[in-house]
Write a protein that holds these residues in place. Structure first.
Motif, PDB file in Angstrom:
ATOM      1  N   LYS A  43       5.685  82.342  25.213  1.00  0.00           N
ATOM      2  CA  LYS A  43       6.641  82.839  24.221  1.00  0.00           C
ATOM      3  C   LYS A  43       6.044  82.981  22.824  1.00  0.00           C
ATOM      4  O   LYS A  43       6.628  83.631  21.965  1.00  0.00           O
ATOM      5  N   ASN A  73      10.882  77.054  25.011  1.00  0.00           N
ATOM      6  CA  ASN A  73       9.580  77.622  24.682  1.00  0.00           C
ATOM      7  C   ASN A  73       9.657  78.589  23.508  1.00  0.00           C
ATOM      8  O   ASN A  73       8.852  78.484  22.576  1.00  0.00           O
ATOM      9  N   ILE A 174      11.973  86.170  35.457  1.00  0.00           N
ATOM     10  CA  ILE A 174      12.774  86.827  34.422  1.00  0.00           C
ATOM     11  C   ILE A 174      13.635  85.794  33.698  1.00  0.00           C
ATOM     12  O   ILE A 174      14.523  85.178  34.295  1.00  0.00           O
ATOM     13  N   GLY A 175      13.342  85.595  32.417  1.00  0.00           N
ATOM     14  CA  GLY A 175      14.247  84.832  31.560  1.00  0.00           C
ATOM     15  C   GLY A 175      14.979  85.861  30.726  1.00  0.00           C
ATOM     16  O   GLY A 175      16.128  86.218  30.976  1.00  0.00           O
ATOM     17  N   GLY A 177      13.272  88.751  30.496  1.00  0.00           N
ATOM     18  CA  GLY A 177      12.689  89.941  31.116  1.00  0.00           C
ATOM     19  C   GLY A 177      11.588  90.568  30.266  1.00  0.00           C
ATOM     20  O   GLY A 177      10.966  91.537  30.679  1.00  0.00           O
ATOM     21  N   GLY A 178      11.322  89.995  29.102  1.00  0.00           N
ATOM     22  CA  GLY A 178      10.304  90.551  28.197  1.00  0.00           C
ATOM     23  C   GLY A 178       8.919  90.585  28.833  1.00  0.00           C
ATOM     24  O   GLY A 178       8.230  91.608  28.787  1.00  0.00           O
ATOM     25  N   GLU A 224      13.691  75.680  34.524  1.00  0.00           N
ATOM     26  CA  GLU A 224      13.935  76.076  33.123  1.00  0.00           C
ATOM     27  C   GLU A 224      13.209  77.372  32.791  1.00  0.00           C
ATOM     28  O   GLU A 224      12.086  77.594  33.235  1.00  0.00           O
ATOM     29  N   PRO A 295       3.675  80.487  32.736  1.00  0.00           N
ATOM     30  CA  PRO A 295       4.284  80.582  31.395  1.00  0.00           C
ATOM     31  C   PRO A 295       4.054  79.345  30.518  1.00  0.00           C
ATOM     32  O   PRO A 295       3.904  79.462  29.306  1.00  0.00           O
ATOM     33  N   TYR A 301       7.110  68.924  31.234  1.00  0.00           N
ATOM     34  CA  TYR A 301       8.089  68.465  32.241  1.00  0.00           C
ATOM     35  C   TYR A 301       7.629  67.207  32.976  1.00  0.00           C
ATOM     36  O   TYR A 301       8.087  66.959  34.086  1.00  0.00           O
TER      37      TYR A 301
END
Ligand code: PMP
Length: 310
Positions: A43, A73, A174-175, A177-178, A224, A295, A301
Motif C-alpha cells: 500500500k 496497511n 482484491i481489497g 482492487g487497485g 485481512e 502484499p 500477524y
C-alpha cells in the motif's frame, strides 16, 4: 547514493520464484515481495501516489487531516507519509485488524479508531471525524483513480521487466482492487494475452457478484485486506478474466507453508494469493509464468497466524 527520505525506498521490490510449494507443477510461479516497502506493505505505492497528487492539486496541506477506512496497511503507509510531510492522520479500522498493525499506525503518530460495522458505517464514522477536524482529506482508496494508477505506473512495469515480458498470468487479491486492476491494465497493454485473475475470500460479495450469483450475503471472515461488503468503484469486471475464491483456513495454512518451506514470512492474504496462483499454475504447461504478490509480512500477524513449533 543517499535517498532524500524513506519514500525513495518504495517500490522496485524483488520478484522471487517459488520452489517447494510448487512441487509437481510444470509452470513457474513467482511472487513480488511487497513487505520490502518501508511501510511494510504494497500500500506504500498507492498511498505515496495519492498523497503526492493531493499535495500537487492543493487538496492536502500541513493543516489538513487525512482520514481513511483501512485494514491497516493503507493506514500505516498514510501514517508514515504524515510523519514525513507533517500532516495529521486519523484511521478507522474494524475490530479484526491485528494489534500489530494498530500498534504500527500509532507508532507513526496516527490516531486509530476502531469501529465495528459495515464499510458504509465505517466510512460515515471516518467522515464525521474528518468534519470535526475542519480541513480534511478523505483518501477514498476504493474509488480514488490514483490507487490503480500507482500500480499501472510501478507494479506493472516492474513485473514486465523482471519477467522479460514472459509473464502469462497475473493473480492478485482484491481489497480495493487497485493492485489487480492497475497492474492488469499495464500488462494487457503490453501483451493482450496476459490473463488477470482476482482472489476473493469466502464471505465477501465480490466473487459471487463477478460470477453473477443470486441472493448474495456478506459474511465475516478472518483474512485481512481482501474482500468486501461493497463492490469497490475501482473494479472493472470486463478486464478480469476469472476469479478464485479462497477461505481462511487454506490461506493461513499457505502463509505458514511459505514461512516453513520457502523462507518467506508473509501475511494471510499472501497465503490466499499463492493458493490461487498454484491453482492457476496447475492448468498450465512449462510455458506458463504465474506472477502474484506478497502484499505484506507475517510480522503483522504473528499473534494471529503463527504459533511455530512448540
Ligand atoms: N492484502 C493486504 C494485506 C492488504 O492490506 C491489501 C490492501 N487492502 C490487499 C491485499 C489488497 O490490495 P488492493 O487494495 O490493492 O486490492
Amino acid at each position: 547514493m543517499i535517498l532524500e527520505n524513506v519514500l525513495g525506498a518504495i517500490g522496485n521490490t524483488p520478484l522471487v520464484g517459488l520452489n517447494r510449494v510448487v512441487e509437481g507443477l510444470r509452470a513457474q510461479v513467482a511472487v513480488k515481495l511487497e513487505f520490502i516497502n518501508p511501510g511494510g506493505s504494497i500500500k506504500d505505492r498507492m498511498a505515496l501516489h495519492i498523497v503526492r497528487k493531493a499535495i500537487e492539486e492543493g487538496k492536502l496541506k500541513p493543516s489538513t487531516t487525512v482520514v481513511e477506512v483501512t485494514s491497516g496497511n493503507t493506514g500505516t503507509s498514510l501514517a508514515m507519509l504524515g510523519a514525513i510531510y507533517d500532516f495529521k492522520v486519523v484511521l478507522v479500522v474494524s475490530p479484526k485488524v491485528s494489534q500489530e498493525k494498530i500498534g504500527t499506525m500509532r507508532a507513526f503518530g496516527a490516531e486509530v479508531v476502531v469501529v465495528d460495522g459495515t464499510f458504509k458505517e465505517q466510512r460515515a464514522a471516518a467522515l464525521e471525524i474528518g468534519r470535526k477536524h475542519g480541513d480534511f482529506f478523505y483518501v477514498d482508496q476504493d474509488n480514488n483513480p490514483y490507487n490503480a494508477e500507482a500500480h499501472y505506473l510501478t507494479t506493472g512495469p516492474e513485473i514486465w521487466e523482471q519477467t522479460g515480458g514472459r509473464v502469462t498470468h497475473w493473480v492478485a487479491g482484491i481489497g480495493t482492487g487497485g493492485t489487480l486492476m492497475g497492474t492488469c491494465r499495464f500488462l494487457k497493454e503490453k501483451n493482450p494475452a496476459v490473463k488477470c485473475i482476482g482472489v476473493d475470500p469466502k464471505g465477501s460479495i465480490i466473487y459471487p457478484t463477478f460470477k453473477g450469483m443470486k441472493d448474495i450475503r456478506y459474511e465475516k471472515y478472518e483474512i485481512e485486506g481482501i474482500g468486501s461488503d461493497i463492490i469497490p468503484g475501482q473494479l472493472d469486471f470486463d478486464l478480469i478474466d476469472d476469479m478464485i475464491q479462497v477461505d481462511d483456513a487454506t490461506s493461513f495454512e499457505m502463509a505458514r507453508r511459505l514461512a516453513m518451506e520457502e523462507g518467506i514470512f508473509a501475511g494471510g492474504s499472501s497465503g490466499s494469493n499463492v493458493h490461487a496462483a498454484l491453482r492457476v499454475a496447475e492448468r498450465l504447461d512449462e510455458n506458463g509464468l504465474v506472477v502474484t504478490v506478497i502484499p505484506d509480512s507475517g510480522c503483522k500477524y504473528v499473534s494471529k497466524l503463527f504459533k511455530g513449533k512448540q
